[in-house]
Design an enzyme around this catalytic site. Sequence first.
Site, PDB file in Angstrom:
ATOM      1  N   PRO A 144       0.792  -1.226   0.000  1.00 43.49           N
ATOM      2  CA  PRO A 144       0.000   0.000   0.000  1.00 43.49           C
ATOM      3  C   PRO A 144       0.830   1.285   0.000  1.00 43.49           C
ATOM      4  O   PRO A 144       1.855   1.360   0.669  1.00 43.49           O
ATOM      5  CB  PRO A 144      -0.825  -0.099   1.291  1.00 43.49           C
ATOM      6  CG  PRO A 144      -0.105  -1.086   2.142  1.00 43.49           C
ATOM      7  CD  PRO A 144       0.544  -2.055   1.188  1.00 43.49           C
ATOM      8  N   ASN A 145       0.337   2.235  -0.762  1.00 42.56           N
ATOM      9  CA  ASN A 145       0.873   3.603  -0.848  1.00 42.56           C
ATOM     10  C   ASN A 145       2.176   3.709  -1.638  1.00 42.56           C
ATOM     11  O   ASN A 145       2.655   4.811  -1.891  1.00 42.56           O
ATOM     12  CB  ASN A 145       1.047   4.232   0.549  1.00 42.56           C
ATOM     13  CG  ASN A 145      -0.259   4.282   1.306  1.00 42.56           C
ATOM     14  OD1 ASN A 145      -1.269   4.742   0.757  1.00 42.56           O
ATOM     15  ND2 ASN A 145      -0.279   3.806   2.528  1.00 42.56           N
ATOM     16  N   ARG A 179       5.006  11.111  -2.436  1.00 44.91           N
ATOM     17  CA  ARG A 179       4.695  10.811  -1.041  1.00 44.91           C
ATOM     18  C   ARG A 179       5.908  11.055  -0.143  1.00 44.91           C
ATOM     19  O   ARG A 179       6.935  10.410  -0.294  1.00 44.91           O
ATOM     20  CB  ARG A 179       4.304   9.334  -0.972  1.00 44.91           C
ATOM     21  CG  ARG A 179       4.156   8.788   0.403  1.00 44.91           C
ATOM     22  CD  ARG A 179       4.066   7.274   0.367  1.00 44.91           C
ATOM     23  NE  ARG A 179       3.827   6.783   1.705  1.00 44.91           N
ATOM     24  CZ  ARG A 179       4.141   5.567   2.120  1.00 44.91           C
ATOM     25  NH1 ARG A 179       4.688   4.701   1.292  1.00 44.91           N
ATOM     26  NH2 ARG A 179       3.906   5.201   3.355  1.00 44.91           N
ATOM     27  N   TYR A 202      11.071   9.134   1.573  1.00 49.14           N
ATOM     28  CA  TYR A 202      11.154   8.059   0.573  1.00 49.14           C
ATOM     29  C   TYR A 202      11.886   8.451  -0.714  1.00 49.14           C
ATOM     30  O   TYR A 202      12.074   7.605  -1.591  1.00 49.14           O
ATOM     31  CB  TYR A 202       9.737   7.563   0.234  1.00 49.14           C
ATOM     32  CG  TYR A 202       9.023   6.987   1.434  1.00 49.14           C
ATOM     33  CD1 TYR A 202       9.509   5.838   2.059  1.00 49.14           C
ATOM     34  CD2 TYR A 202       7.885   7.598   1.970  1.00 49.14           C
ATOM     35  CE1 TYR A 202       8.880   5.315   3.178  1.00 49.14           C
ATOM     36  CE2 TYR A 202       7.242   7.076   3.080  1.00 49.14           C
ATOM     37  CZ  TYR A 202       7.744   5.935   3.682  1.00 49.14           C
ATOM     38  OH  TYR A 202       7.132   5.410   4.788  1.00 49.14           O
ATOM     39  N   ASN A 261       8.130  -5.507  -0.558  1.00 52.12           N
ATOM     40  CA  ASN A 261       8.008  -4.308   0.278  1.00 52.12           C
ATOM     41  C   ASN A 261       6.524  -4.179   0.565  1.00 52.12           C
ATOM     42  O   ASN A 261       5.755  -3.717  -0.279  1.00 52.12           O
ATOM     43  CB  ASN A 261       8.535  -3.059  -0.430  1.00 52.12           C
ATOM     44  CG  ASN A 261       8.441  -1.838   0.489  1.00 52.12           C
ATOM     45  OD1 ASN A 261       7.837  -1.899   1.564  1.00 52.12           O
ATOM     46  ND2 ASN A 261       9.030  -0.726   0.051  1.00 52.12           N
ATOM     47  N   ALA A 315       3.047  -0.537   4.975  1.00 52.65           N
ATOM     48  CA  ALA A 315       2.576  -0.592   6.370  1.00 52.65           C
ATOM     49  C   ALA A 315       2.086  -1.984   6.771  1.00 52.65           C
ATOM     50  O   ALA A 315       2.070  -2.311   7.971  1.00 52.65           O
ATOM     51  CB  ALA A 315       1.471   0.438   6.577  1.00 52.65           C
ATOM     52  N   HIS A 325       4.060  -4.230   9.249  1.00 48.84           N
ATOM     53  CA  HIS A 325       3.999  -4.093  10.706  1.00 48.84           C
ATOM     54  C   HIS A 325       2.709  -4.642  11.303  1.00 48.84           C
ATOM     55  O   HIS A 325       2.527  -4.618  12.512  1.00 48.84           O
ATOM     56  CB  HIS A 325       4.140  -2.610  11.079  1.00 48.84           C
ATOM     57  CG  HIS A 325       5.179  -1.884  10.279  1.00 48.84           C
ATOM     58  ND1 HIS A 325       6.505  -2.248  10.305  1.00 48.84           N
ATOM     59  CD2 HIS A 325       5.083  -0.859   9.383  1.00 48.84           C
ATOM     60  CE1 HIS A 325       7.184  -1.450   9.472  1.00 48.84           C
ATOM     61  NE2 HIS A 325       6.339  -0.610   8.901  1.00 48.84           N
ATOM     62  N   ASP A 343       2.052 -15.486   7.047  1.00 46.68           N
ATOM     63  CA  ASP A 343       1.618 -16.883   6.883  1.00 46.68           C
ATOM     64  C   ASP A 343       1.642 -17.300   5.414  1.00 46.68           C
ATOM     65  O   ASP A 343       1.985 -18.441   5.090  1.00 46.68           O
ATOM     66  CB  ASP A 343       0.195 -17.072   7.435  1.00 46.68           C
ATOM     67  CG  ASP A 343       0.167 -17.160   8.950  1.00 46.68           C
ATOM     68  OD1 ASP A 343       1.242 -17.297   9.571  1.00 46.68           O
ATOM     69  OD2 ASP A 343      -0.944 -17.081   9.516  1.00 46.68           O
ATOM     70  N   GLU A 354      12.948  -9.166   2.135  1.00 49.41           N
ATOM     71  CA  GLU A 354      12.111  -8.025   2.536  1.00 49.41           C
ATOM     72  C   GLU A 354      12.874  -6.727   2.269  1.00 49.41           C
ATOM     73  O   GLU A 354      14.044  -6.623   2.622  1.00 49.41           O
ATOM     74  CB  GLU A 354      11.811  -8.170   4.032  1.00 49.41           C
ATOM     75  CG  GLU A 354      11.028  -7.020   4.622  1.00 49.41           C
ATOM     76  CD  GLU A 354      10.852  -7.174   6.136  1.00 49.41           C
ATOM     77  OE1 GLU A 354      11.239  -8.227   6.706  1.00 49.41           O
ATOM     78  OE2 GLU A 354      10.354  -6.216   6.746  1.00 49.41           O
ATOM     79  N   HIS A 401      12.716  -2.328   2.385  1.00 48.99           N
ATOM     80  CA  HIS A 401      12.096  -1.041   2.713  1.00 48.99           C
ATOM     81  C   HIS A 401      13.019   0.058   2.232  1.00 48.99           C
ATOM     82  O   HIS A 401      14.243  -0.038   2.402  1.00 48.99           O
ATOM     83  CB  HIS A 401      11.883  -0.889   4.224  1.00 48.99           C
ATOM     84  CG  HIS A 401      11.024  -1.969   4.780  1.00 48.99           C
ATOM     85  ND1 HIS A 401       9.670  -1.975   4.615  1.00 48.99           N
ATOM     86  CD2 HIS A 401      11.345  -3.113   5.435  1.00 48.99           C
ATOM     87  CE1 HIS A 401       9.180  -3.076   5.154  1.00 48.99           C
ATOM     88  NE2 HIS A 401      10.179  -3.788   5.654  1.00 48.99           N
ATOM     89  N   SER A 406      13.077   3.137   3.436  1.00 47.88           N
ATOM     90  CA  SER A 406      13.574   3.857   4.608  1.00 47.88           C
ATOM     91  C   SER A 406      14.152   2.859   5.615  1.00 47.88           C
ATOM     92  O   SER A 406      13.860   1.651   5.544  1.00 47.88           O
ATOM     93  CB  SER A 406      12.424   4.642   5.246  1.00 47.88           C
ATOM     94  OG  SER A 406      11.406   3.743   5.694  1.00 47.88           O
ATOM     95  N   ARG A 443      13.040   4.758  12.725  1.00 45.84           N
ATOM     96  CA  ARG A 443      11.798   5.537  12.694  1.00 45.84           C
ATOM     97  C   ARG A 443      10.926   5.243  13.929  1.00 45.84           C
ATOM     98  O   ARG A 443      11.443   4.806  14.943  1.00 45.84           O
ATOM     99  CB  ARG A 443      11.076   5.258  11.365  1.00 45.84           C
ATOM    100  CG  ARG A 443      11.928   5.675  10.147  1.00 45.84           C
ATOM    101  CD  ARG A 443      11.217   5.452   8.843  1.00 45.84           C
ATOM    102  NE  ARG A 443      10.021   6.284   8.732  1.00 45.84           N
ATOM    103  CZ  ARG A 443       9.061   6.103   7.812  1.00 45.84           C
ATOM    104  NH1 ARG A 443       9.190   5.130   6.918  1.00 45.84           N
ATOM    105  NH2 ARG A 443       8.007   6.890   7.774  1.00 45.84           N
ATOM    106  N   ARG A 474       7.213   0.891  13.691  1.00 43.37           N
ATOM    107  CA  ARG A 474       7.818   0.387  12.434  1.00 43.37           C
ATOM    108  C   ARG A 474       8.976  -0.585  12.697  1.00 43.37           C
ATOM    109  O   ARG A 474       9.531  -1.164  11.776  1.00 43.37           O
ATOM    110  CB  ARG A 474       8.314   1.545  11.566  1.00 43.37           C
ATOM    111  CG  ARG A 474       7.212   2.424  11.032  1.00 43.37           C
ATOM    112  CD  ARG A 474       7.735   3.443  10.033  1.00 43.37           C
ATOM    113  NE  ARG A 474       6.893   4.607  10.002  1.00 43.37           N
ATOM    114  CZ  ARG A 474       5.783   4.731   9.244  1.00 43.37           C
ATOM    115  NH1 ARG A 474       5.412   3.763   8.447  1.00 43.37           N
ATOM    116  NH2 ARG A 474       5.059   5.837   9.296  1.00 43.37           N
TER     117      ARG A 474
HETATM  118  C1  DQA Z   1       8.143   1.312   3.922  1.00 45.06           C
HETATM  119  C2  DQA Z   1       8.214   1.523   5.432  1.00 45.06           C
HETATM  120  C3  DQA Z   1       6.851   1.312   6.064  1.00 45.06           C
HETATM  121  O1  DQA Z   1       6.934   1.535   7.464  1.00 45.06           O
HETATM  122  C4  DQA Z   1       5.834   2.272   5.490  1.00 45.06           C
HETATM  123  O2  DQA Z   1       4.558   2.019   6.041  1.00 45.06           O
HETATM  124  C5  DQA Z   1       5.811   2.247   4.010  1.00 45.06           C
HETATM  125  C6  DQA Z   1       7.072   2.178   3.280  1.00 45.06           C
HETATM  126  C7  DQA Z   1       9.485   1.650   3.221  1.00 45.06           C
HETATM  127  O3  DQA Z   1       9.669   1.232   2.078  1.00 45.06           O
HETATM  128  O4  DQA Z   1      10.326   2.345   3.804  1.00 45.06           O
HETATM  129  O5  DQA Z   1       4.749   2.349   3.390  1.00 45.06           O
HETATM  130  O6  DQA Z   1       7.860  -0.062   3.661  1.00 45.06           O
END
Ligand code: DQA
Length: 145
Positions: free
Chosen positions: A10-11, A18, A23, A74, A77, A80, A87, A98, A100, A102, A107, A111
């Site tokens: 998401p996002n 954003r 980011y 990735n 959110a 977390h 699963d 995995e 990210h 950031s 942070r 997170r």
């Molecule tokens: C993220 C870190 C997450 O905490 C956050 O909710 C994101 C982006 C990152 O790529 O740094 O949406 O996954």
Amino acid sequence: MPSVLILNGPNLNLLGQRQPEVYGATTLADIEQMCTAHAQRIGLDLEFMQSNHEGVMLDAIHAAKGKYGGLVINAGAYTHTSIALMDAVASVELPMVEVHLSNIHAREPFRHVSYLSKVAVGQICGFGAQGYVMALDALAQRLID
Ligand code: DQA
């Protein structure tokens, strides 16, 4: 040629607009381009996707079994919060890295917890878009011999 799915949550479709101070200015399309070029260089077939919906991400992970040799995730959110994504990765038994953009450990405390890291080969965070390229290299080491 081994194939890898990069799954974004998401996002992440909003990258570039954003919170650029967190980011960066790179868009998800830029990241896809970087990853496609890198995958070609190192001999991986690549599929890249993004969804804002946990269920769509779950379906994509289920469908990955037998189709891909590994996953880069990735989960934004959902990292977390989502025991379901953890699963799903455990169920398909594919190596997963995995990522990210950031450094989630520098942070907010919420997170610092990642359900996904419990089923990941490893976690790469804090290197911005380059982290995806590093994840492909890590998977290639396992998948190409
Ligand atoms: C993220 C870190 C997450 O905490 C956050 O909710 C994101 C982006 C990152 O790529 O740094 O949406 O996954």
